[in-house]
Write a protein that holds these residues in place. Structure first.
Motif, PDB file in Angstrom:
ATOM      1  N   ASP B 142     -29.170  -4.412 -19.885  1.00 63.28           N
ATOM      2  CA  ASP B 142     -29.502  -5.465 -19.118  1.00 63.28           C
ATOM      3  C   ASP B 142     -29.692  -4.894 -17.342  1.00 63.28           C
ATOM      4  OD1 ASP B 142     -29.718  -7.074 -21.148  1.00 63.28           O
ATOM      5  OD2 ASP B 142     -28.155  -8.103 -20.794  1.00 63.28           O
ATOM      6  N   GLY B 143     -29.137  -3.575 -17.297  1.00 60.20           N
ATOM      7  CA  GLY B 143     -29.087  -2.967 -15.958  1.00 60.20           C
ATOM      8  C   GLY B 143     -27.875  -3.379 -15.193  1.00 60.20           C
ATOM      9  N   LYS B 144     -27.065  -4.230 -15.763  1.00 57.43           N
ATOM     10  CA  LYS B 144     -25.826  -4.869 -14.914  1.00 57.43           C
ATOM     11  C   LYS B 144     -24.795  -3.526 -14.881  1.00 57.43           C
ATOM     12  CE  LYS B 144     -26.495  -9.508 -16.449  1.00 57.43           C
ATOM     13  NZ  LYS B 144     -25.942 -10.593 -17.301  1.00 57.43           N
ATOM     14  N   LEU B 145     -24.611  -2.677 -15.747  1.00 60.12           N
ATOM     15  CA  LEU B 145     -23.788  -1.748 -15.686  1.00 60.12           C
ATOM     16  C   LEU B 145     -24.501  -0.413 -15.499  1.00 60.12           C
ATOM     17  CD1 LEU B 145     -20.572  -0.990 -15.962  1.00 60.12           C
ATOM     18  CD2 LEU B 145     -20.932  -1.029 -18.077  1.00 60.12           C
ATOM     19  N   LYS B 146     -24.316   0.437 -14.460  1.00 66.12           N
ATOM     20  CA  LYS B 146     -24.679   1.842 -14.412  1.00 66.12           C
ATOM     21  C   LYS B 146     -23.981   2.770 -15.059  1.00 66.12           C
ATOM     22  CE  LYS B 146     -27.259   2.874 -10.695  1.00 66.12           C
ATOM     23  NZ  LYS B 146     -27.188   3.155  -9.078  1.00 66.12           N
ATOM     24  N   LEU B 147     -24.818   3.748 -15.695  1.00 61.50           N
ATOM     25  CA  LEU B 147     -23.969   4.775 -16.520  1.00 61.50           C
ATOM     26  C   LEU B 147     -22.739   5.548 -15.655  1.00 61.50           C
ATOM     27  CD1 LEU B 147     -23.658   6.361 -19.077  1.00 61.50           C
ATOM     28  CD2 LEU B 147     -25.456   7.928 -18.442  1.00 61.50           C
ATOM     29  N   PHE B 148     -23.322   6.165 -14.602  1.00 62.32           N
ATOM     30  CA  PHE B 148     -22.397   6.871 -13.443  1.00 62.32           C
ATOM     31  C   PHE B 148     -22.033   6.057 -12.440  1.00 62.32           C
ATOM     32  CE2 PHE B 148     -25.026  10.294 -15.604  1.00 62.32           C
ATOM     33  CZ  PHE B 148     -24.087  10.649 -16.461  1.00 62.32           C
ATOM     34  N   HIS B 149     -22.433   4.856 -12.250  1.00 63.63           N
ATOM     35  CA  HIS B 149     -21.729   3.845 -11.355  1.00 63.63           C
ATOM     36  C   HIS B 149     -22.150   4.530  -9.871  1.00 63.63           C
ATOM     37  CE1 HIS B 149     -19.507   2.604 -14.430  1.00 63.63           C
ATOM     38  NE2 HIS B 149     -18.929   3.382 -14.610  1.00 63.63           N
ATOM     39  N   GLY B 150     -23.480   5.362  -9.877  1.00 65.11           N
ATOM     40  CA  GLY B 150     -23.907   5.761  -8.625  1.00 65.11           C
ATOM     41  C   GLY B 150     -23.073   7.026  -8.141  1.00 65.11           C
ATOM     42  N   ALA B 151     -22.435   7.589  -8.779  1.00 63.28           N
ATOM     43  CA  ALA B 151     -21.475   8.882  -8.543  1.00 63.28           C
ATOM     44  C   ALA B 151     -22.382   9.975  -8.028  1.00 63.28           C
ATOM     45  CB  ALA B 151     -20.464   9.146  -9.428  1.00 63.28           C
ATOM     46  N   PRO B 152     -22.218  10.847  -7.088  1.00 63.24           N
ATOM     47  CA  PRO B 152     -22.860  11.920  -6.517  1.00 63.24           C
ATOM     48  C   PRO B 152     -22.869  13.157  -7.432  1.00 63.24           C
ATOM     49  CG  PRO B 152     -21.381  11.651  -5.134  1.00 63.24           C
ATOM     50  CD  PRO B 152     -21.234  10.247  -5.889  1.00 63.24           C
ATOM     51  N   THR B 153     -21.500  13.118  -8.158  1.00 58.41           N
ATOM     52  CA  THR B 153     -21.355  14.368  -8.880  1.00 58.41           C
ATOM     53  C   THR B 153     -20.600  13.967 -10.213  1.00 58.41           C
ATOM     54  OG1 THR B 153     -20.684  15.693  -6.722  1.00 58.41           O
ATOM     55  CG2 THR B 153     -19.801  16.365  -8.727  1.00 58.41           C
ATOM     56  N   VAL B 154     -21.138  14.401 -11.224  1.00 62.79           N
ATOM     57  CA  VAL B 154     -20.510  14.362 -12.528  1.00 62.79           C
ATOM     58  C   VAL B 154     -20.228  15.429 -13.332  1.00 62.79           C
ATOM     59  CG1 VAL B 154     -21.070  13.306 -14.753  1.00 62.79           C
ATOM     60  CG2 VAL B 154     -22.192  12.134 -12.672  1.00 62.79           C
ATOM     61  N   ILE B 155     -18.936  15.438 -13.548  1.00 62.00           N
ATOM     62  CA  ILE B 155     -18.319  16.839 -14.403  1.00 62.00           C
ATOM     63  C   ILE B 155     -18.643  16.417 -16.053  1.00 62.00           C
ATOM     64  CG2 ILE B 155     -16.606  18.262 -14.952  1.00 62.00           C
ATOM     65  CD1 ILE B 155     -15.380  17.688 -12.088  1.00 62.00           C
ATOM     66  N   PHE B 156     -19.554  17.101 -16.782  1.00 61.45           N
ATOM     67  CA  PHE B 156     -19.513  16.901 -18.112  1.00 61.45           C
ATOM     68  C   PHE B 156     -18.340  17.928 -18.701  1.00 61.45           C
ATOM     69  CE2 PHE B 156     -23.042  14.163 -18.669  1.00 61.45           C
ATOM     70  CZ  PHE B 156     -23.838  14.364 -17.248  1.00 61.45           C
ATOM     71  N   ILE B 157     -17.723  17.300 -19.618  1.00 60.83           N
ATOM     72  CA  ILE B 157     -16.643  18.303 -20.622  1.00 60.83           C
ATOM     73  C   ILE B 157     -17.248  18.505 -21.767  1.00 60.83           C
ATOM     74  CG2 ILE B 157     -14.378  18.666 -20.939  1.00 60.83           C
ATOM     75  CD1 ILE B 157     -13.656  16.645 -18.932  1.00 60.83           C
ATOM     76  N   LEU B 158     -17.643  19.835 -22.147  1.00 61.91           N
ATOM     77  CA  LEU B 158     -17.901  20.033 -23.613  1.00 61.91           C
ATOM     78  C   LEU B 158     -16.937  20.576 -24.201  1.00 61.91           C
ATOM     79  CD1 LEU B 158     -20.847  20.030 -22.014  1.00 61.91           C
ATOM     80  CD2 LEU B 158     -21.414  21.587 -23.459  1.00 61.91           C
ATOM     81  N   GLU B 159     -16.580  20.176 -25.742  1.00 60.48           N
ATOM     82  CA  GLU B 159     -15.542  20.806 -26.536  1.00 60.48           C
ATOM     83  C   GLU B 159     -16.113  21.997 -27.270  1.00 60.48           C
ATOM     84  OE1 GLU B 159     -15.118  18.253 -29.795  1.00 60.48           O
ATOM     85  OE2 GLU B 159     -13.425  19.355 -30.441  1.00 60.48           O
ATOM     86  N   ASP B 160     -15.223  22.787 -27.593  1.00 63.08           N
ATOM     87  CA  ASP B 160     -15.651  24.157 -28.236  1.00 63.08           C
ATOM     88  C   ASP B 160     -14.998  23.678 -29.466  1.00 63.08           C
ATOM     89  OD1 ASP B 160     -15.726  26.268 -29.713  1.00 63.08           O
ATOM     90  OD2 ASP B 160     -15.144  27.629 -28.011  1.00 63.08           O
ATOM     91  N   VAL B 161     -15.732  23.346 -30.426  1.00 62.38           N
ATOM     92  CA  VAL B 161     -15.357  22.640 -32.096  1.00 62.38           C
ATOM     93  C   VAL B 161     -14.205  23.647 -32.612  1.00 62.38           C
ATOM     94  CG1 VAL B 161     -17.042  20.946 -31.984  1.00 62.38           C
ATOM     95  CG2 VAL B 161     -17.158  23.405 -32.996  1.00 62.38           C
ATOM     96  N   ARG B 162     -14.390  24.966 -32.000  1.00 64.71           N
ATOM     97  CA  ARG B 162     -13.317  25.969 -32.930  1.00 64.71           C
ATOM     98  C   ARG B 162     -12.035  26.322 -32.223  1.00 64.71           C
ATOM     99  NH1 ARG B 162     -16.315  30.919 -31.321  1.00 64.71           N
ATOM    100  NH2 ARG B 162     -16.111  29.922 -29.322  1.00 64.71           N
ATOM    101  N   GLY B 163     -11.955  25.225 -31.592  1.00 65.38           N
ATOM    102  CA  GLY B 163     -10.602  25.285 -30.690  1.00 65.38           C
ATOM    103  C   GLY B 163      -9.302  25.266 -31.860  1.00 65.38           C
ATOM    104  N   VAL B 164      -8.102  25.419 -31.055  1.00 65.99           N
ATOM    105  CA  VAL B 164      -6.876  25.513 -32.009  1.00 65.99           C
ATOM    106  C   VAL B 164      -6.494  24.159 -32.317  1.00 65.99           C
ATOM    107  CG1 VAL B 164      -4.520  26.133 -32.027  1.00 65.99           C
ATOM    108  CG2 VAL B 164      -6.151  27.651 -31.230  1.00 65.99           C
ATOM    109  N   SER B 165      -6.227  23.833 -33.421  1.00 71.38           N
ATOM    110  CA  SER B 165      -5.467  22.536 -33.781  1.00 71.38           C
ATOM    111  C   SER B 165      -6.405  21.096 -33.576  1.00 71.38           C
ATOM    112  CB  SER B 165      -4.229  22.165 -33.223  1.00 71.38           C
ATOM    113  OG  SER B 165      -3.457  21.300 -33.663  1.00 71.38           O
ATOM    114  N   LYS B 166      -6.207  20.380 -32.479  1.00 73.69           N
ATOM    115  CA  LYS B 166      -7.072  19.274 -31.986  1.00 73.69           C
ATOM    116  C   LYS B 166      -7.685  19.440 -30.628  1.00 73.69           C
ATOM    117  CE  LYS B 166      -3.040  17.779 -33.293  1.00 73.69           C
ATOM    118  NZ  LYS B 166      -1.707  17.042 -33.160  1.00 73.69           N
TER     119      LYS B 166
END
Lengths: 110, 252
Positions: B142-166
């Motif tokens: 409905d456009g009532k909530l913005k994904l990044f709330h208008g933030a000027p910088t976004v850090i995406f964190i990618l996971e290496d699925v081969r990592g140890v344990s969890k």
């Protein structure tokens, strides 16, 4: 050990039924509220709005059976006059029933 | 200054001082506790870019997060391009509108069918379609909530699925490090989990480098907050089982 009955595990609540779901709820002290609208601006659930003119300009919670309030208390943190706070946490019942919780209290310095 | 207050100050008892690396009962919050307890998710940002060096400093806090077996299963993607962020917001809004059309039985023209679909999908993905994100899907559509709330910088964190344990837990620890560091430096942050929807877009997968062994887990919106959103608030007490001396107590 089952904290939920089998029936509760199997029932997914109907999200819009106040009979099974209890969403968060904020209480607004209209004596203190000056209608600045900060809370309405940042509410992630779009649950607050400001209405009225002049001295009667106050914040209100939207009139919905199950609002999207998640008791995050962001409104309480941003309010300069301490006029708003979340009353209780949410509990959607059934499969999502909140377990092992008690009332909401601010941080305690032991 | 009286001798007692000097003594008090030495032991960190002065009101508001909150000395580090020591504890006595009922002492004031120390600076680290203060940042932890006062941090609130910021959902309204000023239209002012964060200096590059400051973002680099925040990322540095993430780099030194503890991880299982020192596997460091993360990869950061920083996006500071306004047009790109707007386009991402548009993409997620479109996806949410599709989801709302399919699943929101209150408004969907599919009627009864959407109710059945929702019931089936909720049972398949009870976490992702929990009432809270379900409501957020509606609000984003409905456009009532913005994904990044208008933030000027976004850090995406990618996971290496081969990592140890969890590896997913390590991603969380790494992100929390960055979020707390950012708050202590005067920035506002908000975790954004809806970025998961980018895995359905070939274009975004290519741009963000999502593909084996990387998986997009979370994003952190970063910027200067509007107003003063930080502060301590009330939260639910959780019941804690406490075993000591062969007996169990319940504390809160």
């Amino acid at each position: 050990m089952f904290y939920l009955a089998i029936k509760e595990i199997l029932t997914i609540p109907t999200y819009n039924d106040p009979g099974t779901c209890r969403a968060g709820r904020v209480v607004i002290d209209h004596e203190r509220c000056n209608g600045c609208g900060d809370c309405a601006l940042i509410c992630p659930g779009a649950c607050l709005y400001v209405a009225g003119v002049g001295k009667d300009r106050k914040a209100y919670m939207i009139d919905k059976a199950v609002p999207d309030c998640m008791s995050c208390n962001d409104c309480a943190a941003i309010c300069k006059r301490g006029a708003i706070r979340a009353e209780h946490g949410y509990d959607f019942g059934g499969f999502y029933k909140a377990l092992h919780r008690a009332e909401m209290v601010p941080p305690r310095n032991f | 200054m009286t001798s007692t207050s000097v003594e008090e100050k030495k032991r960190g008892r002065k009101a508001g001082s909150g000395e580090m690396y020591t504890w006595h009962e009922g002492m004031d919050w120390n600076p680290v506790e203060k940042v932890i307890l006062e941090r609130r998710s910021v959902r309204k940002y000023r239209d002012e870019q964060v200096p590059e060096k400051l973002v680099r400093r925040v990322l540095e806090a993430g780099r030194f997060a503890p991880s299982a077996g020192n596997s460091q299963p993360w990869r950061f993607v920083v996006v500071r391009d306004r047009d790109m962020l707007d386009e991402m917001e548009k993409y997620v809004r479109l996806r949410c509108r599709v989801l709302k059309f399919m699943l929101d039985w209150e408004s969907s023209p599919l009627g009864r069918l959407s109710w059945l679909l929702a019931q089936a999908y909720i049972r398949l993905m009870p976490n992702k379609l929990h009432p809270i994100p379900f409501g957020a899907i509606r609000l984003i559509a409905d456009g009532k909530l913005k994904l990044f709330h208008g933030a000027p910088t976004v850090i995406f964190i990618l996971e290496d699925v081969r990592g140890v344990s969890k590896p997913q837990v390590d991603i969380g620890i790494c992100g929390q490090n960055m979020v707390l560091a950012a708050h202590s430096l005067g920035l506002g942050t908000c975790w954004v989990g809806f970025v998961e929807l980018f895995k359905f877009g070939t274009k975004w997968k290519k741009k963000l480098g999502i593909g084996w062994p990387y998986r997009l887990i979370e994003a952190i919106a970063l910027g200067y907050p509007v107003g003063r959103p930080d502060g301590m608030v009330a939260r639910e007490l959780h019941e804690i089982d406490w075993w000591e001396g062969g007996r169990k107590r319940t504390v809160f």
